[in-house]
Scaffold this active site. Structure first.
Site, PDB file in Angstrom:
ATOM      1  N   SER A 139       0.878  -1.298  -0.094  1.00  0.00           N
ATOM      2  CA  SER A 139      -0.065   0.011  -0.181  1.00  0.00           C
ATOM      3  C   SER A 139       1.038   1.357   0.276  1.00  0.00           C
ATOM      4  CB  SER A 139      -0.725   0.059   1.293  1.00  0.00           C
ATOM      5  OG  SER A 139      -1.895   1.118   1.380  1.00  0.00           O
ATOM      6  N   TYR A 152      -3.555  -0.277  10.288  1.00  0.00           N
ATOM      7  CA  TYR A 152      -3.210  -0.761   9.036  1.00  0.00           C
ATOM      8  C   TYR A 152      -2.006  -0.370   8.286  1.00  0.00           C
ATOM      9  CZ  TYR A 152      -4.309  -1.279   3.833  1.00  0.00           C
ATOM     10  OH  TYR A 152      -4.363  -1.786   2.642  1.00  0.00           O
TER      11      TYR A 152
HETATM   12  O1  NJP Z   1      -9.765  -5.773  -1.207  1.00  0.00           O
HETATM   13  P1  NJP Z   1     -11.143  -6.709  -1.110  1.00  0.00           P
HETATM   14  P2  NJP Z   1      -8.712  -5.166  -2.407  1.00  0.00           P
HETATM   15  N1  NJP Z   1      -7.072 -15.748   3.824  1.00  0.00           N
HETATM   16  O2  NJP Z   1     -11.721  -6.519  -0.027  1.00  0.00           O
HETATM   17  C1  NJP Z   1      -9.063 -12.087   0.514  1.00  0.00           C
HETATM   18  C2  NJP Z   1      -4.432  -3.694  -0.806  1.00  0.00           C
HETATM   19  N2  NJP Z   1      -4.746  -2.341  -1.032  1.00  0.00           N
HETATM   20  O3  NJP Z   1      -8.765  -6.156  -3.596  1.00  0.00           O
HETATM   21  O4  NJP Z   1     -11.130 -14.631   1.877  1.00  0.00           O
HETATM   22  C3  NJP Z   1      -7.362 -15.782   2.441  1.00  0.00           C
HETATM   23  O5  NJP Z   1     -12.069  -6.356  -2.460  1.00  0.00           O
HETATM   24  C4  NJP Z   1     -10.492 -11.905   0.296  1.00  0.00           C
HETATM   25  O6  NJP Z   1     -11.172 -13.035   0.163  1.00  0.00           O
HETATM   26  P3  NJP Z   1     -12.208 -14.038   1.138  1.00  0.00           P
HETATM   27  C5  NJP Z   1      -5.233  -4.293   0.564  1.00  0.00           C
HETATM   28  O7  NJP Z   1      -4.592  -4.033   1.559  1.00  0.00           O
HETATM   29  C6  NJP Z   1      -6.038  -1.972  -1.224  1.00  0.00           C
HETATM   30  O8  NJP Z   1      -8.933  -3.978  -2.474  1.00  0.00           O
HETATM   31  O9  NJP Z   1     -13.005 -14.644   0.415  1.00  0.00           O
HETATM   32  N3  NJP Z   1      -7.955 -14.729   1.744  1.00  0.00           N
HETATM   33  C7  NJP Z   1     -10.548 -11.012  -0.707  1.00  0.00           C
HETATM   34  O10 NJP Z   1     -10.506 -11.936  -1.958  1.00  0.00           O
HETATM   35  C8  NJP Z   1      -4.935  -5.780  -0.011  1.00  0.00           C
HETATM   36  O11 NJP Z   1      -3.898  -6.514   0.310  1.00  0.00           O
HETATM   37  C9  NJP Z   1      -6.420  -0.664  -1.589  1.00  0.00           C
HETATM   38  O12 NJP Z   1     -12.804 -12.799   2.013  1.00  0.00           O
HETATM   39  C10 NJP Z   1      -8.355 -13.646   2.330  1.00  0.00           C
HETATM   40  C11 NJP Z   1      -9.314 -10.066  -0.837  1.00  0.00           C
HETATM   41  O13 NJP Z   1      -8.540 -10.844   0.247  1.00  0.00           O
HETATM   42  C12 NJP Z   1      -4.993  -5.927  -1.567  1.00  0.00           C
HETATM   43  O14 NJP Z   1      -4.881  -4.541  -1.834  1.00  0.00           O
HETATM   44  C13 NJP Z   1      -5.647   0.435  -1.276  1.00  0.00           C
HETATM   45  C14 NJP Z   1      -8.216 -13.505   3.812  1.00  0.00           C
HETATM   46  C15 NJP Z   1      -9.726  -8.809  -0.534  1.00  0.00           C
HETATM   47  O15 NJP Z   1     -10.443  -8.072  -1.579  1.00  0.00           O
HETATM   48  C16 NJP Z   1      -6.307  -6.200  -2.147  1.00  0.00           C
HETATM   49  O16 NJP Z   1      -7.694  -5.481  -1.459  1.00  0.00           O
HETATM   50  C17 NJP Z   1      -4.156  -0.185  -0.985  1.00  0.00           C
HETATM   51  C18 NJP Z   1      -7.531 -14.574   4.384  1.00  0.00           C
HETATM   52  N4  NJP Z   1      -7.262 -14.657   5.865  1.00  0.00           N
HETATM   53  C19 NJP Z   1      -3.791  -1.587  -0.704  1.00  0.00           C
HETATM   54  N5  NJP Z   1      -8.432 -12.232   4.309  1.00  0.00           N
HETATM   55  C20 NJP Z   1      -7.461  -0.131  -1.870  1.00  0.00           C
HETATM   56  N6  NJP Z   1      -8.577  -0.923  -2.209  1.00  0.00           N
HETATM   57  O17 NJP Z   1      -8.079   0.996  -2.016  1.00  0.00           O
HETATM   58  C21 NJP Z   1      -8.963 -11.829   3.082  1.00  0.00           C
HETATM   59  O18 NJP Z   1      -3.244   0.840  -0.664  1.00  0.00           O
HETATM   60  N7  NJP Z   1      -8.956 -12.346   1.873  1.00  0.00           N
END
Ligand code: NJP
Length: 236
Positions: A139, A152
């Site tokens: 990030s 975070y």
């Molecule tokens: O988020 P979201 P993004 N084990 O909530 C999965 C970074 N980022 O795509 O497990 C396995 O739509 C969850 O799947 P599920 C952010 O920090 C973002 O925006 O089925 N999987 C889902 O597929 C992150 O590192 C922004 O709930 C787990 C996914 O993670 C990355 O981008 C800005 C899990 C999250 O999808 C992707 O975020 C920035 C687990 N324990 C950095 N927990 C932004 N969006 O603005 C969660 O600077 N997941």
């Protein structure tokens, strides 16, 4: 040319889903990882529809058994792992005095421990191959802080520090380590729904997946260590 094999964590929606589709469209065999079997199944179906090679693995990446399961299944199915995209991540945003110990552990366990566990298993496999690439979606707050971001930001600074140190350890084995630092991306991450009017000028998941593809496709003698990417309108 034989397909390269990529693991994408957090591929059930948002940035990870876009990365998985883009890599599959560009001749990678992909393993998509998340906890939600249903959403993961939809991504798998989308990749099958475009003729891609895909397996989905339901796992919690914050648990050791989850990361060993992921790399174990990928090795059993594809026999190698060329690219790991550490993308899964969560956030909790509130003043430090309101953060509970269990919220702290949950965020750190997914963002930091999950990145460590998956990278560890992938490096063990990549070392035997003499090549590999780990790309982590960190990030822009791996490099700056903001109010209500103590947890975070701490997790993203730690995730980045882990990757930066790992880069120094694994270069000798032919393994590249890259980190992407996105600004605001229009996904489910912020609690709302993608496509809302207020977020119309934010980055889209495809902007990040294009960046990941660019990094992954760099020639063998080139490594893109860091890539910072923002919406043009977001001050940094
Ligand atoms: O988020 P979201 P993004 N084990 O909530 C999965 C970074 N980022 O795509 O497990 C396995 O739509 C969850 O799947 P599920 C952010 O920090 C973002 O925006 O089925 N999987 C889902 O597929 C992150 O590192 C922004 O709930 C787990 C996914 O993670 C990355 O981008 C800005 C899990 C999250 O999808 C992707 O975020 C920035 C687990 N324990 C950095 N927990 C932004 N969006 O603005 C969660 O600077 N997941």
């Amino acid at each position: 040319m034989k397909n390269k094999v990529a693991i994408i964590t957090g591929a059930s929606r948002g940035i990870g889903r876009s990365i998985a589709l883009n890599l599959a469209n560009n001749n990678y065999s992909v393993a998509v990882v998340a906890r939600s079997a249903e959403e993961l199944g939809q991504v798998e179906a989308e990749i099958n529809k475009i003729g891609g090679s895909v397996i989905s693995i339901v796992a919690d990446i914050s648990e050791e058994c989850g990361s060993t399961k992921v790399v174990g299944e990928v090795m059993n199915h594809f026999g190698r792992v060329d690219l790991l995209v550490n993308n899964a991540g969560i956030g909790t945003f509130k003043p430090a005095t309101e953060i509970t110990a269990s919220e702290w552990e949950k965020v750190m366990n997914v963002n930091v421990k999950g990145t460590f566990l998956l990278s560890k298993e992938a490096v063990i496999a990549m070392k035997k191959q003499g090549s590999g690439h780990i790309i982590t979606i960190a990030s822009d707050v791996s490099k700056r802080t903001f109010e209500t971001g103590s947890l975070y930001c701490a997790s993203k600074y730690a995730q980045d520090a882990f990757c930066t140190a790992l880069r120094k350890e694994v270069r000798q084995f032919g393994i590249k380590v890259s980190v992407v630092y996105p600004g605001l991306v229009d996904t489910y991450f912020h609690g709302g729904f993608p496509g809302e009017e207020a977020n119309k000028n934010w980055l889209k998941p495809d902007d990040i997946s294009e960046a990941v593809l660019y990094i992954a496709q760099a020639p063998k003698h080139v490594v893109i260590d860091e890539l910072m990417i923002h919406p043009f309108e977001q001050e940094y």
